[in-house]
Write a protein that holds these residues in place. Structure first.
Motif, PDB file in Angstrom:
ATOM      1  N   HIS A  46      71.102  67.533  61.198  1.00  0.00           N
ATOM      2  CA  HIS A  46      70.023  68.319  60.603  1.00  0.00           C
ATOM      3  C   HIS A  46      70.543  69.435  59.707  1.00  0.00           C
ATOM      4  O   HIS A  46      69.776  69.966  58.890  1.00  0.00           O
ATOM      5  CB  HIS A  46      69.103  68.860  61.700  1.00  0.00           C
ATOM      6  N   ARG A  49      69.835  69.294  55.942  1.00  0.00           N
ATOM      7  CA  ARG A  49      68.472  69.342  55.421  1.00  0.00           C
ATOM      8  C   ARG A  49      68.276  70.365  54.310  1.00  0.00           C
ATOM      9  O   ARG A  49      67.209  70.398  53.691  1.00  0.00           O
ATOM     10  CB  ARG A  49      67.479  69.557  56.565  1.00  0.00           C
ATOM     11  N   GLY A  52      66.699  69.121  51.079  1.00  0.00           N
ATOM     12  CA  GLY A  52      65.277  69.028  50.782  1.00  0.00           C
ATOM     13  C   GLY A  52      64.836  69.897  49.617  1.00  0.00           C
ATOM     14  O   GLY A  52      63.787  69.649  49.011  1.00  0.00           O
ATOM     15  N   ASP A  77      62.449  71.892  55.078  1.00  0.00           N
ATOM     16  CA  ASP A  77      63.778  71.302  55.260  1.00  0.00           C
ATOM     17  C   ASP A  77      64.863  72.372  55.172  1.00  0.00           C
ATOM     18  O   ASP A  77      65.809  72.385  55.971  1.00  0.00           O
ATOM     19  CB  ASP A  77      64.049  70.229  54.196  1.00  0.00           C
ATOM     20  N   THR A  80      64.949  74.464  58.328  1.00  0.00           N
ATOM     21  CA  THR A  80      65.502  73.673  59.426  1.00  0.00           C
ATOM     22  C   THR A  80      67.016  73.539  59.291  1.00  0.00           C
ATOM     23  O   THR A  80      67.761  73.698  60.262  1.00  0.00           O
ATOM     24  CB  THR A  80      64.847  72.279  59.476  1.00  0.00           C
ATOM     25  N   GLY A  81      67.472  73.238  58.081  1.00  0.00           N
ATOM     26  CA  GLY A  81      68.905  73.093  57.844  1.00  0.00           C
ATOM     27  C   GLY A  81      69.671  74.377  58.129  1.00  0.00           C
ATOM     28  O   GLY A  81      70.742  74.344  58.751  1.00  0.00           O
ATOM     29  N   GLY A 108      61.774  71.956  62.498  1.00  0.00           N
ATOM     30  CA  GLY A 108      61.947  70.634  61.895  1.00  0.00           C
ATOM     31  C   GLY A 108      60.780  69.703  62.153  1.00  0.00           C
ATOM     32  O   GLY A 108      60.326  68.999  61.246  1.00  0.00           O
ATOM     33  N   ASP A 111      57.831  70.894  60.165  1.00  0.00           N
ATOM     34  CA  ASP A 111      58.045  70.500  58.773  1.00  0.00           C
ATOM     35  C   ASP A 111      57.680  69.031  58.552  1.00  0.00           C
ATOM     36  O   ASP A 111      56.916  68.708  57.648  1.00  0.00           O
ATOM     37  CB  ASP A 111      59.502  70.745  58.373  1.00  0.00           C
ATOM     38  N   ILE A 137      64.144  59.882  50.495  1.00  0.00           N
ATOM     39  CA  ILE A 137      64.134  60.863  51.588  1.00  0.00           C
ATOM     40  C   ILE A 137      63.082  60.522  52.640  1.00  0.00           C
ATOM     41  O   ILE A 137      63.417  60.378  53.821  1.00  0.00           O
ATOM     42  CB  ILE A 137      63.985  62.302  51.050  1.00  0.00           C
ATOM     43  N   TYR A 141      65.590  58.795  55.282  1.00  0.00           N
ATOM     44  CA  TYR A 141      66.139  59.935  56.009  1.00  0.00           C
ATOM     45  C   TYR A 141      65.164  60.506  57.044  1.00  0.00           C
ATOM     46  O   TYR A 141      65.555  60.808  58.170  1.00  0.00           O
ATOM     47  CB  TYR A 141      66.543  60.991  54.981  1.00  0.00           C
ATOM     48  N   VAL A 142      63.894  60.632  56.677  1.00  0.00           N
ATOM     49  CA  VAL A 142      62.912  61.256  57.576  1.00  0.00           C
ATOM     50  C   VAL A 142      62.770  60.521  58.911  1.00  0.00           C
ATOM     51  O   VAL A 142      62.700  61.174  59.957  1.00  0.00           O
ATOM     52  CB  VAL A 142      61.555  61.450  56.871  1.00  0.00           C
ATOM     53  N   LEU A 145      65.457  61.684  61.159  1.00  0.00           N
ATOM     54  CA  LEU A 145      65.251  63.085  61.536  1.00  0.00           C
ATOM     55  C   LEU A 145      64.219  63.209  62.646  1.00  0.00           C
ATOM     56  O   LEU A 145      64.431  63.918  63.633  1.00  0.00           O
ATOM     57  CB  LEU A 145      64.830  63.907  60.312  1.00  0.00           C
TER      58      LEU A 145
END
Length: 167
Positions: A46, A49, A52, A77, A80-81, A108, A111, A137, A141-142, A145
């Motif tokens: 994470h 992120r 994003g 994102d 969260t990152g 996260g 989001d 994404i 990717y989502v 996550l």
């Protein structure tokens, strides 16, 4: 098939290979790890992120991508990152690490759920082409996550139950 239908199929099917891979390879490893190491591995994923923010770069996305979607997705994102990176930096101090693990997972999930909500309300499938280079994404990717957020919460609850049982 319309672009909106294709996008919705991609969204739904994006979870299938990740769930299969997660169940076969990732979940068994995470369950066998010490709780701090499992959460550290999830935080490492994470921590990327920050990427994003790309939703806000003109030319990467189309000019008609809804600002309501792009802004929420980008900053959610990013937050969260950053929280995941802070958790990784605080791994040697449990009083810092564990609250940050909870924080990056809560932020996260909010989001991602918010992104899905905005995607529906703002008809993201109808403007999927406006995602441009960021199309991958939400599709690729989502799902990973979201799956790892669920796993992180499960592992947190399991760890807490073991602590209570040992006391």
């Amino acid at each position: 098939m319309s672009p909106a239908v294709i996008f919705n199929i991609h969204l739904a099917l994006g979870y299938v290979p990740w769930l299969l891979c997660f169940a076969a390879y990732i979940w068994p490893k995470l369950k066998s790890m010490e709780p701090i190491e499992a959460q550290r591995a999830i935080a490492a994923l994470h921590s990327f992120r920050f990427f994003g923010l790309v939703f806000l770069i003109p030319g990467v996305t189309g000019p008609d991508l809804s600002a309501g979607f792009a802004g929420f997705a980008a900053y959610g994102d990013f937050a969260t990152g950053l929280l995941a990176m802070l958790a990784l930096l605080g791994v040697r101090r449990p009083t810092i690490f564990w609250p940050l693990v909870v924080a990056f997972n809560v932020v996260g999930v909010v989001d991602l759920v918010g992104d899905y909500y905005h995607g529906v309300v703002l008809d993201l499938p109808g403007q999927a082409g406006q995602l441009g280079a960021t199309y991958a994404i939400p599709i690729i990717y989502v799902p990973l996550l979201m799956i790892t957020h669920v796993a992180a919460f499960y592992l947190l609850a399991r760890s807490r139950r073991h602590q209570l049982a040992a006391a």
